[in-house]
Design a protein around this motif. Sequence first.
Motif, mmCIF file in Angstrom:
data_model
loop_
_atom_site.group_PDB
_atom_site.id
_atom_site.type_symbol
_atom_site.label_atom_id
_atom_site.label_comp_id
_atom_site.label_asym_id
_atom_site.label_seq_id
_atom_site.Cartn_x
_atom_site.Cartn_y
_atom_site.Cartn_z
ATOM 1 N N SER A 75 0.795 -1.232 0.000
ATOM 2 C CA SER A 75 0.000 0.000 0.000
ATOM 3 C C SER A 75 0.827 1.282 0.000
ATOM 4 O O SER A 75 0.288 2.350 -0.299
ATOM 5 N N HIS A 76 2.105 1.192 0.359
ATOM 6 C CA HIS A 76 2.944 2.395 0.439
ATOM 7 C C HIS A 76 4.295 2.129 -0.207
ATOM 8 O O HIS A 76 5.351 2.413 0.372
ATOM 9 N N ILE A 77 4.246 1.580 -1.426
ATOM 10 C CA ILE A 77 5.471 1.192 -2.121
ATOM 11 C C ILE A 77 6.359 2.388 -2.423
ATOM 12 O O ILE A 77 7.591 2.278 -2.451
ATOM 13 N N ASN A 78 5.743 3.555 -2.648
ATOM 14 C CA ASN A 78 6.549 4.753 -2.922
ATOM 15 C C ASN A 78 7.499 5.064 -1.781
ATOM 16 O O ASN A 78 8.628 5.520 -1.998
ATOM 17 N N PHE A 79 7.034 4.834 -0.549
ATOM 18 C CA PHE A 79 7.877 5.087 0.613
ATOM 19 C C PHE A 79 9.122 4.202 0.566
ATOM 20 O O PHE A 79 10.242 4.659 0.855
ATOM 21 N N ILE A 80 8.946 2.936 0.186
ATOM 22 C CA ILE A 80 10.067 2.000 0.108
ATOM 23 C C ILE A 80 11.032 2.395 -1.005
ATOM 24 O O ILE A 80 12.254 2.407 -0.825
ATOM 25 N N LEU A 81 10.471 2.738 -2.161
ATOM 26 C CA LEU A 81 11.327 3.037 -3.313
ATOM 27 C C LEU A 81 12.087 4.344 -3.148
ATOM 28 O O LEU A 81 13.133 4.537 -3.791
ATOM 29 N N ASN A 82 11.600 5.241 -2.330
ATOM 30 C CA ASN A 82 12.279 6.514 -2.117
ATOM 31 C C ASN A 82 13.362 6.447 -1.040
ATOM 32 O O ASN A 82 14.003 7.457 -0.738
ATOM 33 N N LEU A 83 13.547 5.260 -0.459
ATOM 34 C CA LEU A 83 14.602 5.105 0.545
ATOM 35 C C LEU A 83 15.974 5.118 -0.115
ATOM 36 O O LEU A 83 16.117 4.853 -1.308
ATOM 37 N N ASP A 84 16.990 5.411 0.669
ATOM 38 C CA ASP A 84 18.348 5.382 0.138
ATOM 39 C C ASP A 84 18.764 3.946 -0.161
ATOM 40 O O ASP A 84 18.141 2.989 0.296
ATOM 41 N N LYS A 85 19.815 3.809 -0.928
ATOM 42 C CA LYS A 85 20.247 2.494 -1.397
ATOM 43 C C LYS A 85 20.529 1.536 -0.237
ATOM 44 O O LYS A 85 20.100 0.381 -0.248
ATOM 45 N N GLN A 86 21.241 1.997 0.768
ATOM 46 C CA GLN A 86 21.630 1.124 1.873
ATOM 47 C C GLN A 86 20.412 0.560 2.600
ATOM 48 O O GLN A 86 20.351 -0.639 2.901
ATOM 49 N N THR A 87 19.437 1.430 2.878
ATOM 50 C CA THR A 87 18.230 0.978 3.571
ATOM 51 C C THR A 87 17.429 0.032 2.698
ATOM 52 O O THR A 87 16.901 -0.993 3.176
ATOM 53 N N PHE A 88 17.301 0.364 1.424
ATOM 54 C CA PHE A 88 16.550 -0.499 0.502
ATOM 55 C C PHE A 88 17.168 -1.884 0.426
ATOM 56 O O PHE A 88 16.467 -2.904 0.496
ATOM 57 N N VAL A 89 18.486 -1.949 0.292
ATOM 58 C CA VAL A 89 19.179 -3.228 0.218
ATOM 59 C C VAL A 89 19.001 -4.017 1.505
ATOM 60 O O VAL A 89 18.794 -5.241 1.483
ATOM 61 N N HIS A 90 19.048 -3.324 2.644
ATOM 62 C CA HIS A 90 18.875 -4.004 3.930
ATOM 63 C C HIS A 90 17.480 -4.640 4.027
ATOM 64 O O HIS A 90 17.343 -5.772 4.504
ATOM 65 N N ILE A 91 16.460 -3.928 3.585
ATOM 66 C CA ILE A 91 15.100 -4.456 3.655
ATOM 67 C C ILE A 91 14.942 -5.673 2.751
ATOM 68 O O ILE A 91 14.381 -6.699 3.150
ATOM 69 N N ILE A 92 15.445 -5.575 1.520
ATOM 70 C CA ILE A 92 15.343 -6.702 0.594
ATOM 71 C C ILE A 92 16.114 -7.905 1.127
ATOM 72 O O ILE A 92 15.658 -9.050 1.039
ATOM 73 N N SER A 93 17.282 -7.658 1.706
ATOM 74 C CA SER A 93 18.073 -8.751 2.290
ATOM 75 C C SER A 93 17.340 -9.388 3.460
ATOM 76 O O SER A 93 17.417 -10.607 3.666
ATOM 77 N N SER A 94 16.633 -8.573 4.226
ATOM 78 C CA SER A 94 15.845 -9.099 5.343
ATOM 79 C C SER A 94 14.744 -10.018 4.835
ATOM 80 O O SER A 94 14.468 -11.073 5.425
#
Length: 554
Positions: A395-414
């Motif tokens: 429901s809030h994918i824009n929030f995820i995509l607007n994160l910085d690279k490091q945070t985005f990678v950490h979430i996907i790795s999680s």
Amino acid sequence: MKEVCRSAINWAMHDLQLKQGDKLVLLWLINVTDTGLHGQRYSEPSKQRLDRAILVFFQNFRRSYVGDQAVHSSKHLYDRLTKLLGIPDHRLLLNVIMGKIVTNHKFYTQSEEVIGHTLNLFLELATGYMTGKLLLKLDTMKFVIANHTGEHFPFLEEYRCSRSRTTFYCIIGWLIFMEDSPVKFKSLVEPLLQAFTNLESTPDSLFCTDAVKCALIGLMRDLRGIAMATNSRRMYGLFFDWLSPRHFPLLLRGITHWTDTAEVTTPLLKFMAEFVLNKAQRLAFDLSSPNGILLFREVSKLIVAYGSRILSLPNAADIYSLKYKGIWISLTILARALAGGYVNFGVFELYGDRALSDALDIALKMALSIPLADILAYRKLTRAFFAFLEVLFSSHINFILNLDKQTFVHIISSLEAGLKGLDSSVSSQWTTWLPFISTTSRWGTAASNLVRHIAECPNLLLEILKTLSELLLFEDCGHQWSLSRPILSLILINEQTFPDLKAQILASQPADQHQWLSLCFDKLMKNVNRSLDSRNRDKFTQNLVVFRNEFRAK
């Protein structure tokens, strides 16, 4: 008497069959155990064991002899009860049971076990439709509804039994809501209103005293019990209008002053988690009502106040109790509010209100402050963490995509780590987000961020594809369908690198099977095009099931 007591305890603890005569003696025994010298022994373990045995007897006796069908099938028993004890039907028998429940609540203040067991019996009676309706007609029950305070039930004032307050008020609320009576609802919340008044009038200099601490804990447990019992739109509306907006500031004040005391923050946060849960569509406000938005703003204030303070506290030996528990409850609150369907979140951005963005920011900071190993080690924390991410991705994918690279990678790795070694009820939660990754056209400017993230970390999504493929091919997973749905999305994203994954899987198998497995891979994409419409995804899932079965059968 000793033999009867011993028989009762043995039957309760070992589920032995009592003859009908023994059942009659046990009903008579109740009148003896709470009178005379026996009525002065509530603090003694032997008395507590006997009363718990009687409660188990009632639980089993009720299932067989209380209710419409039970009366017709037990006419002979009630004939005997009429002659010996003057109990002609199940209504009077229910009154006897309620009498024992009330007696236990009045006189047991030092035994959590007896109080908890008594409340379990009470809850069974209240939640049964037939027995619930019968209870409301009893004078004993009318007394409980009219006098549900510590004056008449001292265990409510006993700190060690404070957890039981939630169940007690849930039962009372459940019965009152059966009648859908605003008048009785007002009588239900009258003692709580007095507690609110006392706490709200307490100056800040005295707000961190033990007396306020106990009062605040008790009030939050009572409120949670009522919220748990509120299953209809009408009764939730009464509860919401009574609580909001007048009393919400006390919750914020409590979380601000007691952040470092989990004994206070846990019941407070758990109440809010229950209050924002849209079960049975009870949070269905009118189209012109601002209540959904106002409720989320209060949620945002509470989470921001708690999160900003809990993150600044130093870690302790028992870090789960001090931090992790409050964090996973906070994530649950926000996930439920985001997924409740009663808030138009576009309003916040349109009018420059930071309630949504602030809540998401602090919640993500709390989630990322916990090492992934700890998230996976605590089951409740695991569920809350991935449920929160699921809501964000759906429901809030824009929030995820607007994160910085490091945070985005950490979430996907999680997410990748969470796919491994967890049960289907957990892992299937976050496989739903992956199809969204391929539909970038609907995200506007945020789509370019995804393209950049993938370009900078080309192996990120490929690793997840590899993990999913290995789970389906090599593990006996019971949730093949939910795992298969995101694979097509990942293949479409990784079309250029998918052959590399195919080669890795082939290399892990015996050489004499490579040709046959290669043919299986070719059939995987047969009649499947480059789209994510439901028909195409269903076809891919069918091919994948055939591929898996052929692969495992070889």
